[in-house]
Write a protein that holds these residues in place. Structure first.
Motif, PDB file in Angstrom:
ATOM      1  N   ARG A  98      -1.235  -2.565   7.620  1.00  0.00           N
ATOM      2  CA  ARG A  98      -1.019  -1.462   6.678  1.00  0.00           C
ATOM      3  C   ARG A  98       0.010  -0.476   7.237  1.00  0.00           C
ATOM      4  O   ARG A  98      -0.038  -0.097   8.407  1.00  0.00           O
TER       5      ARG A  98
ATOM      6  N   GLN B 126     -11.096  -2.596  -1.370  1.00  0.00           N
ATOM      7  CA  GLN B 126     -12.486  -2.318  -1.729  1.00  0.00           C
ATOM      8  C   GLN B 126     -12.751  -2.632  -3.197  1.00  0.00           C
ATOM      9  O   GLN B 126     -13.833  -3.125  -3.559  1.00  0.00           O
ATOM     10  N   LYS B 127     -11.749  -2.353  -4.042  1.00  0.00           N
ATOM     11  CA  LYS B 127     -11.902  -2.659  -5.470  1.00  0.00           C
ATOM     12  C   LYS B 127     -12.039  -4.166  -5.692  1.00  0.00           C
ATOM     13  O   LYS B 127     -12.828  -4.616  -6.531  1.00  0.00           O
TER      14      LYS B 127
ATOM     15  N   SER C  99       0.814  -1.212   0.000  1.00  0.00           N
ATOM     16  CA  SER C  99       0.000   0.000   0.000  1.00  0.00           C
ATOM     17  C   SER C  99       0.844   1.258   0.000  1.00  0.00           C
ATOM     18  O   SER C  99       0.347   2.354  -0.241  1.00  0.00           O
TER      19      SER C  99
ATOM     20  N   PRO D 213      -4.508   2.755  -1.625  1.00  0.00           N
ATOM     21  CA  PRO D 213      -5.053   2.397  -0.300  1.00  0.00           C
ATOM     22  C   PRO D 213      -6.424   1.729  -0.366  1.00  0.00           C
ATOM     23  O   PRO D 213      -6.772   0.935   0.503  1.00  0.00           O
ATOM     24  N   ASN D 214      -7.213   2.066  -1.389  1.00  0.00           N
ATOM     25  CA  ASN D 214      -8.561   1.502  -1.484  1.00  0.00           C
ATOM     26  C   ASN D 214      -8.620   0.228  -2.314  1.00  0.00           C
ATOM     27  O   ASN D 214      -9.702  -0.207  -2.712  1.00  0.00           O
ATOM     28  N   TYR D 215      -7.484  -0.400  -2.559  1.00  0.00           N
ATOM     29  CA  TYR D 215      -7.463  -1.578  -3.426  1.00  0.00           C
ATOM     30  C   TYR D 215      -8.295  -2.740  -2.876  1.00  0.00           C
ATOM     31  O   TYR D 215      -8.973  -3.429  -3.660  1.00  0.00           O
TER      32      TYR D 215
END
Length: 533
Positions: free
Chosen positions: A238, A224-225, A214, A220-222
């Motif tokens: 993290r 969620q993807k 990260s 950072p939102n990977y």
């Protein structure tokens, strides 16, 4: 882009923090007298008293002597810097929570990690020494010894990747994946496409990667993807800006479990350089193993331990332990056969020998990874052959290598010729003269970079996993590996070592003497803080 990522990592990593602490030390020495005038002596006395308390604590702590020596030296010569940095690395609130949580999860998993005593009795009849090592790994690493297991070795990342794709395509129930590095490119895009498709087919997919990604590789939102694709995703620990040392214990494992009957591990991450799709540091030499059979149970449990650390309710284990393996009699491979026989044995479905997958936690004060390596060195009769990307050793490991040579054991080490980290290579070069002078043979892989973590010995024993020969792998990271005894694939691993050796140049004492003086001095200076690198 890589320069930008490197700058970002520099600004928000330990390097910046070290610089800040050093500036504080300089400010105290240079500006202290002017600012505090006569009170500077009082401050120095207080600092000296605190230093003495910290030194006494370190001397009495349960810690490797190399770490103790480094901290003692820093605190004696740079007290403000040394104390600040030591407290920063020791005060890690999350570490104690993770340690307690792993203990709880291991207690829950204990029935599934029980050692089959009949397997151990068979092993003891064939080799009491190996049975002793197996008992140690189970008692202190918590992982049992298995029969009924087939191992396949991959000498290159490309080979492992092809088989990984094939096995993922066959998944019916679940896929667990845990990696240290994930980087966008051909390799990850291929895997991600398969995982997305498997989710649509009803396969449960869990994916976990270390928080270092990260910082420079993934947004950072990977997670969620990936969740939007139906992939259950987590980031382990993290990294936060300026607080990377606060989370010093990285998840360095590379584990894949498919349907409870197939597992992969080794040095290969999910990035294109590992399969030579792109070139970084010349040709990338890496290795892995695929495990099929009973021993996959340990990998399943290993993954669930890390996955459940921050879960309020642990995963029900029983649903992932349903796969049954027909019993088979062990067929030990006592020596390496000709190449055609090896291919025949590999092609057959027969399992041979004993297989012990094991994890190594930095939080249990038991360095299982190092102990297994040292056991191989101390028990070897003919040879110990090693491939490792780094060579940053404590005194115990150095002495075990030298003692093996003194007993008449051939010890050969393959290192990279093109390093990925200059500081690590300069540190490794400081060990070369001592080891070579004692009789250890050191080779460098001239086509490029070796990232493999492999031990073979006497055509009977081998280890393939994620554990490097450096302080971070042996003491600070979560790691995993597979220990094999009497398995026919050991000869395939040794055959690969010999093939790799043909592409290497031997390093002599003359090479050490003629090495760049500035680099030698820099390496020696770095060795002062080697345990902290």
């Amino acid at each position: 882009m890589r320069k930008i990522k490197g700058l970002w990592k520099l600004l928000f990593g330990r390097t910046t923090l070290l610089a800040v602490f050093l500036l504080l030390q300089v400010a105290m020495l240079v500006g202290g007298f002017a600012l505090l005038d006569k009170y500077v002596f009082v401050f120095n006395y207080i600092l000296g008293f605190v230093s003495l308390l910290v030194l006494l604590y370190i001397l009495n702590a349960r810690q490797n002597s190399s770490f103790k020596l480094t901290w003692l030296m820093l605190i004696i010569f740079l007290p403000l810097f040394g104390i600040s940095f030591y407290l920063f690395t020791r005060v890690q609130p999350g570490t104690r929570f993770i340690s307690r949580r792993i203990d709880q999860l291991l207690e829950q998993q204990e029935p599934y990690l029980a050692q089959d005593q009949e397997v151990l009795r068979r092993m003891e009849k064939q080799s009491p020494q190996q049975a002793g090592l197996a008992k140690y790994i189970h008692d202190y690493g918590k992982y049992p010894t298995y029969l009924n297991t087939q191992v396949t070795y991959f000498p290159l990342g490309e080979d492992k990747f092809r088989e990984l794709v094939r096995q993922l395509e066959q998944a019916k129930e679940f896929i667990f994946m845990e990696y240290f590095i994930v980087d966008k490119g051909f390799m990850w895009d291929t895997v991600l496409e398969i995982l997305t498709r498997k989710v649509r087919e009803g396969v449960e997919v869990r994916f976990m990667y270390d928080g270092t990604c990260s910082l420079t590789l993934l947004p950072p939102n990977y997670p969620q993807k990936l969740q939007q694709r139906g992939i259950n995703c987590k980031v382990f620990s993290r990294i936060l800006p300026f607080l990377s040392t606060h989370q010093n214990n990285r998840d360095h494992r590379k584990v894949v479990v498919i349907d409870g009957h197939t597992a992969f591990t080794g040095g290969i991450n999910l990035a294109d350089e590992y399969i030579n799709e792109i070139e970084r540091f010349g040709h990338w030499k890496d290795t892995a193993v695929m495990v099929k059979g009973e021993a996959v149970r340990s990998f399943t449990l290993m993954f669930l331990q890390m996955w459940d650390i921050y879960e309020s309710e642990p995963t029900p284990i029983g649903k992932y332990m349903r796969y049954e393996f027909p019993p088979r009699e062990p067929e030990l491979s006592s020596e390496c056969a000709p190449e055609d026989s090896l291919e025949n044995s590999r092609a057959s479905e027969a399992s041979g020998g004993y297989v012990i997958p094991y994890g190594d936690s930095p939080l249990d004060r038991e360095s299982v990874g190092e102990r297994v390596y040292m056991d191989i060195l101390y028990s070897a009769e003919s040879y110990v052959h090693i491939m490792t990307p780094y060579l940053i050793l404590d005194e115990e490991m150095v002495e075990s290598m030298i003692y093996a040579v003194k007993r008449g054991v051939e010890v050969k080490i393959i290192m990279p010729h093109i390093p990925d980290k200059l500081y690590a290579y300069l540190l490794a070069r400081t060990y070369y003269p001592e080891l070579i002078d004692a009789g250890v043979e050191i080779y460098e892989y001239t086509p490029g970079f070796v990232h493999a973590k492999v031990f073979t010995s006497d055509d009977k024993k081998a280890v393939v996993g994620t554990i490097n020969l450096d302080f971070r792998s042996l003491y600070l990271h979560f790691e995993d590996a597979v220990y094999m005894y009497g398995n026919p694939e050991i000869c395939v691993i040794e055959e690969d070592f010999q093939a790799t050796l043909e592409k290497c140049q031997i390093i002599t004492m003359e090479d050490c003497r003629n090495y760049n003086v500035f680099k030698k001095i820099l390496g020696r200076l770095l060795r002062l803080v080697a345990p902290l690198m």
